[in-house]
Design a protein around this motif. Structure first.
Motif, PDB file in Angstrom:
ATOM      1  N   TYR A  72     -42.302  39.773  19.363  1.00  0.00           N
ATOM      2  CA  TYR A  72     -41.075  39.837  20.158  1.00  0.00           C
ATOM      3  C   TYR A  72     -40.657  38.460  20.676  1.00  0.00           C
ATOM      4  O   TYR A  72     -39.790  38.361  21.546  1.00  0.00           O
ATOM      5  CB  TYR A  72     -41.240  40.828  21.317  1.00  0.00           C
ATOM      6  CG  TYR A  72     -41.337  42.252  20.838  1.00  0.00           C
ATOM      7  CD1 TYR A  72     -40.245  42.890  20.261  1.00  0.00           C
ATOM      8  CD2 TYR A  72     -42.545  42.952  20.911  1.00  0.00           C
ATOM      9  CE1 TYR A  72     -40.347  44.193  19.785  1.00  0.00           C
ATOM     10  CE2 TYR A  72     -42.647  44.252  20.446  1.00  0.00           C
ATOM     11  CZ  TYR A  72     -41.549  44.867  19.880  1.00  0.00           C
ATOM     12  OH  TYR A  72     -41.648  46.152  19.406  1.00  0.00           O
ATOM     13  N   ASP A  73     -41.269  37.421  20.126  1.00  0.00           N
ATOM     14  CA  ASP A  73     -40.836  36.063  20.434  1.00  0.00           C
ATOM     15  C   ASP A  73     -39.394  35.900  19.937  1.00  0.00           C
ATOM     16  O   ASP A  73     -39.053  36.349  18.830  1.00  0.00           O
ATOM     17  CB  ASP A  73     -41.749  35.056  19.726  1.00  0.00           C
ATOM     18  CG  ASP A  73     -41.354  33.617  19.979  1.00  0.00           C
ATOM     19  OD1 ASP A  73     -41.819  33.042  20.961  1.00  0.00           O
ATOM     20  OD2 ASP A  73     -40.552  33.078  19.176  1.00  0.00           O
ATOM     21  N   PRO A  74     -38.514  35.294  20.747  1.00  0.00           N
ATOM     22  CA  PRO A  74     -37.091  35.191  20.358  1.00  0.00           C
ATOM     23  C   PRO A  74     -36.873  34.588  18.976  1.00  0.00           C
ATOM     24  O   PRO A  74     -36.003  35.043  18.226  1.00  0.00           O
ATOM     25  CB  PRO A  74     -36.500  34.298  21.461  1.00  0.00           C
ATOM     26  CG  PRO A  74     -37.381  34.533  22.649  1.00  0.00           C
ATOM     27  CD  PRO A  74     -38.749  34.755  22.098  1.00  0.00           C
ATOM     28  N   LYS A  75     -37.680  33.584  18.613  1.00  0.00           N
ATOM     29  CA  LYS A  75     -37.477  32.943  17.318  1.00  0.00           C
ATOM     30  C   LYS A  75     -37.947  33.843  16.164  1.00  0.00           C
ATOM     31  O   LYS A  75     -37.378  33.803  15.070  1.00  0.00           O
ATOM     32  CB  LYS A  75     -38.187  31.594  17.281  1.00  0.00           C
ATOM     33  CG  LYS A  75     -37.551  30.572  18.224  1.00  0.00           C
ATOM     34  CD  LYS A  75     -38.160  29.203  18.059  1.00  0.00           C
ATOM     35  CE  LYS A  75     -37.465  28.197  18.985  1.00  0.00           C
ATOM     36  NZ  LYS A  75     -38.027  26.832  18.861  1.00  0.00           N
ATOM     37  N   VAL A  76     -38.976  34.650  16.416  1.00  0.00           N
ATOM     38  CA  VAL A  76     -39.422  35.598  15.389  1.00  0.00           C
ATOM     39  C   VAL A  76     -38.384  36.700  15.230  1.00  0.00           C
ATOM     40  O   VAL A  76     -38.039  37.095  14.105  1.00  0.00           O
ATOM     41  CB  VAL A  76     -40.804  36.186  15.748  1.00  0.00           C
ATOM     42  CG1 VAL A  76     -41.168  37.322  14.785  1.00  0.00           C
ATOM     43  CG2 VAL A  76     -41.880  35.103  15.696  1.00  0.00           C
ATOM     44  N   VAL A  77     -37.863  37.195  16.345  1.00  0.00           N
ATOM     45  CA  VAL A  77     -36.817  38.220  16.291  1.00  0.00           C
ATOM     46  C   VAL A  77     -35.588  37.687  15.552  1.00  0.00           C
ATOM     47  O   VAL A  77     -34.980  38.384  14.731  1.00  0.00           O
ATOM     48  CB  VAL A  77     -36.438  38.679  17.714  1.00  0.00           C
ATOM     49  CG1 VAL A  77     -35.213  39.594  17.670  1.00  0.00           C
ATOM     50  CG2 VAL A  77     -37.613  39.391  18.373  1.00  0.00           C
ATOM     51  N   GLU A  78     -35.237  36.441  15.827  1.00  0.00           N
ATOM     52  CA  GLU A  78     -34.105  35.816  15.128  1.00  0.00           C
ATOM     53  C   GLU A  78     -34.373  35.739  13.627  1.00  0.00           C
ATOM     54  O   GLU A  78     -33.474  36.000  12.810  1.00  0.00           O
ATOM     55  CB  GLU A  78     -33.893  34.416  15.706  1.00  0.00           C
ATOM     56  CG  GLU A  78     -32.712  33.660  15.129  1.00  0.00           C
ATOM     57  CD  GLU A  78     -32.586  32.265  15.714  1.00  0.00           C
ATOM     58  OE1 GLU A  78     -32.206  31.344  14.961  1.00  0.00           O
ATOM     59  OE2 GLU A  78     -32.876  32.104  16.914  1.00  0.00           O
ATOM     60  N   LEU A 214     -46.231  32.527  11.571  1.00  0.00           N
ATOM     61  CA  LEU A 214     -47.362  31.608  11.691  1.00  0.00           C
ATOM     62  C   LEU A 214     -47.001  30.426  12.586  1.00  0.00           C
ATOM     63  O   LEU A 214     -47.778  30.042  13.477  1.00  0.00           O
ATOM     64  CB  LEU A 214     -47.776  31.105  10.307  1.00  0.00           C
ATOM     65  CG  LEU A 214     -48.855  30.016  10.273  1.00  0.00           C
ATOM     66  CD1 LEU A 214     -50.159  30.524  10.875  1.00  0.00           C
ATOM     67  CD2 LEU A 214     -49.076  29.507   8.848  1.00  0.00           C
ATOM     68  N   GLY A 215     -45.822  29.858  12.354  1.00  0.00           N
ATOM     69  CA  GLY A 215     -45.403  28.703  13.138  1.00  0.00           C
ATOM     70  C   GLY A 215     -45.299  29.016  14.613  1.00  0.00           C
ATOM     71  O   GLY A 215     -45.701  28.216  15.466  1.00  0.00           O
ATOM     72  N   ARG A 216     -44.772  30.211  14.944  1.00  0.00           N
ATOM     73  CA  ARG A 216     -44.642  30.567  16.348  1.00  0.00           C
ATOM     74  C   ARG A 216     -46.012  30.809  16.991  1.00  0.00           C
ATOM     75  O   ARG A 216     -46.222  30.478  18.151  1.00  0.00           O
ATOM     76  CB  ARG A 216     -43.781  31.821  16.502  1.00  0.00           C
ATOM     77  CG  ARG A 216     -42.313  31.599  16.223  1.00  0.00           C
ATOM     78  CD  ARG A 216     -41.773  30.394  17.003  1.00  0.00           C
ATOM     79  NE  ARG A 216     -41.917  30.572  18.432  1.00  0.00           N
ATOM     80  CZ  ARG A 216     -41.970  29.576  19.307  1.00  0.00           C
ATOM     81  NH1 ARG A 216     -41.916  28.315  18.902  1.00  0.00           N
ATOM     82  NH2 ARG A 216     -42.096  29.823  20.593  1.00  0.00           N
ATOM     83  N   TYR A 217     -46.973  31.368  16.213  1.00  0.00           N
ATOM     84  CA  TYR A 217     -48.316  31.540  16.792  1.00  0.00           C
ATOM     85  C   TYR A 217     -48.951  30.185  17.090  1.00  0.00           C
ATOM     86  O   TYR A 217     -49.513  29.969  18.173  1.00  0.00           O
ATOM     87  CB  TYR A 217     -49.240  32.342  15.869  1.00  0.00           C
ATOM     88  CG  TYR A 217     -50.655  32.319  16.413  1.00  0.00           C
ATOM     89  CD1 TYR A 217     -51.004  33.098  17.501  1.00  0.00           C
ATOM     90  CD2 TYR A 217     -51.612  31.449  15.882  1.00  0.00           C
ATOM     91  CE1 TYR A 217     -52.269  33.039  18.053  1.00  0.00           C
ATOM     92  CE2 TYR A 217     -52.875  31.378  16.427  1.00  0.00           C
ATOM     93  CZ  TYR A 217     -53.204  32.169  17.518  1.00  0.00           C
ATOM     94  OH  TYR A 217     -54.457  32.084  18.065  1.00  0.00           O
ATOM     95  N   VAL A 218     -48.883  29.268  16.126  1.00  0.00           N
ATOM     96  CA  VAL A 218     -49.485  27.940  16.327  1.00  0.00           C
ATOM     97  C   VAL A 218     -48.804  27.226  17.495  1.00  0.00           C
ATOM     98  O   VAL A 218     -49.478  26.597  18.328  1.00  0.00           O
ATOM     99  CB  VAL A 218     -49.393  27.100  15.042  1.00  0.00           C
ATOM    100  CG1 VAL A 218     -49.901  25.681  15.283  1.00  0.00           C
ATOM    101  CG2 VAL A 218     -50.183  27.749  13.918  1.00  0.00           C
ATOM    102  N   TYR A 252     -45.802  22.569  13.107  1.00  0.00           N
ATOM    103  CA  TYR A 252     -45.715  23.676  14.057  1.00  0.00           C
ATOM    104  C   TYR A 252     -46.166  23.237  15.454  1.00  0.00           C
ATOM    105  O   TYR A 252     -45.652  23.725  16.461  1.00  0.00           O
ATOM    106  CB  TYR A 252     -46.577  24.855  13.602  1.00  0.00           C
ATOM    107  CG  TYR A 252     -46.195  25.439  12.258  1.00  0.00           C
ATOM    108  CD1 TYR A 252     -44.874  25.449  11.826  1.00  0.00           C
ATOM    109  CD2 TYR A 252     -47.166  25.969  11.422  1.00  0.00           C
ATOM    110  CE1 TYR A 252     -44.536  25.984  10.591  1.00  0.00           C
ATOM    111  CE2 TYR A 252     -46.832  26.516  10.190  1.00  0.00           C
ATOM    112  CZ  TYR A 252     -45.525  26.522   9.778  1.00  0.00           C
ATOM    113  OH  TYR A 252     -45.182  27.052   8.555  1.00  0.00           O
ATOM    114  N   MET A 253     -47.138  22.333  15.502  1.00  0.00           N
ATOM    115  CA  MET A 253     -47.688  21.899  16.788  1.00  0.00           C
ATOM    116  C   MET A 253     -46.753  20.966  17.553  1.00  0.00           C
ATOM    117  O   MET A 253     -46.683  21.009  18.776  1.00  0.00           O
ATOM    118  CB  MET A 253     -49.035  21.181  16.571  1.00  0.00           C
ATOM    119  CG  MET A 253     -50.146  22.075  16.108  1.00  0.00           C
ATOM    120  SD  MET A 253     -51.650  21.124  15.799  1.00  0.00           S
ATOM    121  CE  MET A 253     -52.742  22.421  15.229  1.00  0.00           C
ATOM    122  N   VAL A 254     -46.057  20.098  16.824  1.00  0.00           N
ATOM    123  CA  VAL A 254     -45.313  19.025  17.492  1.00  0.00           C
ATOM    124  C   VAL A 254     -43.801  19.222  17.513  1.00  0.00           C
ATOM    125  O   VAL A 254     -43.115  18.574  18.305  1.00  0.00           O
ATOM    126  CB  VAL A 254     -45.640  17.654  16.867  1.00  0.00           C
ATOM    127  CG1 VAL A 254     -47.135  17.398  16.870  1.00  0.00           C
ATOM    128  CG2 VAL A 254     -45.083  17.532  15.453  1.00  0.00           C
TER     129      VAL A 254
END
Length: 470
Positions: A72-78, A214-218, A252-254
């Motif tokens: 439910y992270d906004p970027k994942v939902v997008e 994956l990017g949002r988790y990292v 993803y980190m930076v």
């Protein structure tokens, strides 16, 4: 109203059991849970006092909560909305796919598994296979890292033993969260790896939705201060040389990092080297087949026999082990300071400029790792034998050449691990390992030279220090 009611005995027993369960759940369980939760929190506090890099609350959050937070992270939902619109797939179906990816990625960190089993197993396995040594380390610089910063250990990738070895060597400083490839997604093993705090990565995935999850988790883990360990090379080196950096996890980190609003990220370079890489034949098999036509394949009976032979020799006290394994920790690199020095903006909307900045960071980190890769006896001896070509050498000539190589490396500021602080012993240890593996042959006059059939493997080990000799 006061008449007796007859019930079967089994029904009465069932009612009693349910009543007992209800009483325990409502009366006793809350206090018991409170007691164990209190003991657990005390254990975490004690661990955090002992570790240089504390365990952040994010890692102790229930796995289901992290999965829900991720999907439910906004970027994942997008990304879900964009995928549904582009493919014409119902949104609920795409959301279900994103949830599957999230469950695949998110670990289930267990303090008990990591510190009660994982570190002990890592220590015993490492010391069973190798003579483990700590190379260069700047303790003062490591202790001076901001406690609020996210620490990321970045290291070269020579063997799958890297995970085990670094977990053991860093156990007094931190609990590490690794990115693990799909090779480890097998029954039981994947559950153990998840409980150690690792997360799975599909390498080279072309699925845009998967990469977003994956990017949002990292990014979440980095923002929450989770101590991580990554291999910028992406995969194992097949020729022994350091590979060009793969920028996926690093980006993803930076990406979006703003030193004024974000938690600082501190990269700790780690250099590893081995006198013998367990899977060296597998890694060089492709090149070997092209050169000589020999095809090396791992067969289960041969593997089982190999392991049994190691155990038997160890029980008999005749196991030389696989030589030395050495780990060095370099000077930490603060992302905030690096960004200020290099004038890079990670919040820019210009994708090309962002990529250039991340690429520069990756190159600098690989360079920092390369500088602290320790030179070990087998690598030193392999380099000398390759340079000598077909010429036979006495042990005295070998030692003279290796001593010269050591002085050259040390003059360049490289770290050379000399076992027992004895150069004679170091050369002898390297020569013994090479002759036992038939990579070097000896004639009747006690002269040595490279085995022509094993030059590829000698090159593999010599390449581990090739960058130090440029």
């Amino acid at each position: 109203m006061t008449g007796a009611v007859a019930l079967p005995f089994w029904l009465v027993a069932l009612l009693v059991v349910f009543a007992a369960i209800g009483i325990v759940d409502r009366v006793f369980a809350p206090s018991v849970r409170w007691f164990f939760r209190r003991r657990f929190n005390q254990a975490i506090d004690e661990l955090n006092q002992r570790l240089d890099m504390r365990i952040e609350p994010f890692r102790l959050t229930r796995r289901q909560t992290l999965v829900d937070r991720l999907i439910y992270d906004p970027k994942v939902v997008e990304a879900v909305d964009a995928e549904a619109k582009a493919s014409g797939t119902p949104r609920a179906v795409v959301m279900k796919r994103a949830e599957r990816y999230a469950r695949e990625i998110v670990p289930a960190f267990s303090v008990t598994t990591y510190f009660g089993f994982g570190i002990r197993a890592a220590r015993r396995l490492s010391e069973f296979v190798y003579r483990v040594r700590l190379g260069y380390v700047d303790d003062d610089a490591l202790k001076a890292i901001d406690p609020q910063a996210t620490v990321v250990f970045v290291m070269n990738h020579r063997s799958n033993m890297d995970y085990v070895l670094v977990t053991y060597m860093a156990s007094s400083r931190a609990s590490l969260s690794y990115a693990v490839g799909e090779w480890a997604r097998v029954w039981l093993l994947q559950n153990l790896i998840r409980s150690m705090g690792a997360y799975f990565v599909r390498r080279n995935s072309g699925d845009e939705l998967y990469r977003k999850v994956l990017g949002r988790y990292v990014a979440m883990a980095t923002q929450e201060g989770v101590t991580q360990a990554v291999f910028p090379e992406g995969g194992l080196s097949r020729d022994g040389r350091l590979r060009e950096p793969r920028l996926g996890l690093l980006s993803y980190m930076v990406a979006g990092f703003d030193p004024r609003a974000s938690r600082d990220v501190v990269f700790v370079p780690v250099g590893l080297n081995y006198d013998r890489v367990i899977e060296d034949r597998v890694l060089t098999a492709g090149a070997e087949k092209e050169i000589s036509g020999r095809d090396f394949r791992v067969r289960l009976p041969a593997l089982a026999g190999f392991v049994w032979n190691l155990v038997r020799l160890r029980l008999q006290g005749r196991l030389y082990r696989f030589g030395y394994a050495c780990v060095s920790f370099g000077k930490p690199v603060s992302l905030a300071h690096w960004q200020k020095r290099e004038q890079v903006d990670f919040t820019t909307a210009d994708r090309e400029a962002l990529f250039v900045g991340i690429e520069k960071l990756g190159d600098d980190l690989i360079e920092a790792i390369a500088a602290i890769v320790p030179a070990l006896p087998v690598a030193l001896a392999s380099h000398v034998f390759l340079e000598s070509g077909e010429r036979w050498m006495s042990e005295f000539e070998l030692k003279s050449a290796v001593f010269g190589l050591i002085e050259r490396l040390e003059g360049e500021g490289a770290h050379v691990h000399i076992p027992r602080a004895d150069r004679d012993y170091a050369v002898g240890a390297g020569l013994r390992m090479l002759t036992l593996r038939h990579m070097v042959v000896m004639n009747d006059e006690w002269l040595y030279r490279a085995n022509p059939d094993e030059r590829l493997l000698l090159t593999y080990y010599a390449n581990s220090i090739a960058h130090l000799l440029k």
